[in-house]
Design an enzyme around this catalytic site. Structure first.
Site, PDB file in Angstrom:
ATOM      1  N   CYS A   1       0.818  -1.211   0.000  1.00  0.00           N
ATOM      2  CA  CYS A   1       0.000   0.000   0.000  1.00  0.00           C
ATOM      3  C   CYS A   1       0.853   1.263   0.000  1.00  0.00           C
ATOM      4  O   CYS A   1       2.034   1.233   0.346  1.00  0.00           O
ATOM      5  CB  CYS A   1      -0.873   0.047   1.259  1.00  0.00           C
ATOM      6  SG  CYS A   1      -2.019  -1.311   1.416  1.00  0.00           S
TER       7      CYS A   1
ATOM      8  N   CYS B   1      -3.033   4.918   2.502  1.00  0.00           N
ATOM      9  CA  CYS B   1      -4.118   3.950   2.347  1.00  0.00           C
ATOM     10  C   CYS B   1      -5.014   3.933   3.584  1.00  0.00           C
ATOM     11  O   CYS B   1      -4.532   3.933   4.714  1.00  0.00           O
ATOM     12  CB  CYS B   1      -3.564   2.547   2.089  1.00  0.00           C
ATOM     13  SG  CYS B   1      -4.858   1.367   1.642  1.00  0.00           S
TER      14      CYS B   1
ATOM     15  N   CYS C   1      -5.978   1.677  -2.534  1.00  0.00           N
ATOM     16  CA  CYS C   1      -5.136   2.864  -2.781  1.00  0.00           C
ATOM     17  C   CYS C   1      -4.423   2.819  -4.128  1.00  0.00           C
ATOM     18  O   CYS C   1      -3.668   3.730  -4.455  1.00  0.00           O
ATOM     19  CB  CYS C   1      -4.139   3.070  -1.647  1.00  0.00           C
ATOM     20  SG  CYS C   1      -2.808   1.842  -1.554  1.00  0.00           S
TER      21      CYS C   1
ATOM     22  N   CYS D   1      -2.534  -2.852  -3.786  1.00  0.00           N
ATOM     23  CA  CYS D   1      -3.778  -2.674  -3.036  1.00  0.00           C
ATOM     24  C   CYS D   1      -4.882  -2.196  -3.965  1.00  0.00           C
ATOM     25  O   CYS D   1      -4.678  -1.309  -4.787  1.00  0.00           O
ATOM     26  CB  CYS D   1      -3.544  -1.652  -1.926  1.00  0.00           C
ATOM     27  SG  CYS D   1      -5.031  -1.199  -1.015  1.00  0.00           S
TER      28      CYS D   1
END
Length: 193
Positions: free
Chosen positions: A41, A45, A75, A72
């Protein structure tokens, strides 16, 4: 030996603060990866804060991907939207690792870095079943293995696969397999003796 040695750094106090506070000011400076979800991430995030011992830091997204982590969904840490098929594979892997635990749609969504509504919609569109139906299928499949390979009591098997309520376990098992857990074990033994 650390499996990420040379690929990732341990988290500094400053980086950990940025992760915990979802500080967008650190985006582009580093990415963090979570060993339990195999996802990486951006610091900003909004996913649930992971346990510190499961976090490693990468300076660029490519290093995280080279180390086996997936971007992710929430994000978009890989720079592009994760394809639905890849996200569903990620969801299935998460369920496969956590089926023994109390899983709700929200918990699965948190673990897979997406909203519960979107996760449910995408998973059902891709697989034809809901995420919770998939959880039940994994649990029953694992229960079958335990019924075939152990002498554990049915109640113990239910608890071992994440269903401590014996009546609920037996009902779900019979609904999905057409026979009670005890009947399944008996039939399996007759066929394999």
């Amino acid at each position: 030996m650390d499996k990420w040695k040379g690929l990732a750094e341990l988290v500094t106090v400053e980086q950990w603060r940025a992760i915990c506070e979802n500080d967008a000011g650190y985006d582009g400076q580093f990415f963090y990866a979570v060993s339990t979800t195999r996802i990486f991430c951006r610091p900003s995030c909004k996913s649930r804060t992971p346990k510190l011992e499961n976090v490693r830091v990468f300076l660029c997204a490519e290093d995280a991907m080279d180390a086996g982590f997936r971007p992710c969904k929430r994000c978009k840490s890989g720079g592009v939207r994760l394809p639905d098929e890849d996200w569903v594979a990620q969801i299935e892997a998460y369920i496969g690792e956590h089926y023994r635990e109390h899983l709700t749609l929200s918990r699965i969504a948190d673990g897979c870095h997406g909203s519960a509504y979107h996760l449910h919609r995408v998973f059902k569109a891709q697989t034809g079943m809901t995420p919770l139906d998939f959880v039940h299928e994994v649990r029953i499949r694992e229960a079958c293995v335990l019924l075939e390979t152990t002498e554990m009591r049915v109640m113990e098997i239910g608890a071992a696969v994440g269903m401590p309520n014996a009546a609920q376990f037996a009902t779900l098992f019979k609904r999905t397999r057409g026979v009670t857990p005890s009947g399944y074990r008996k039939n399996w033994k007759e066929l394999h003796v």
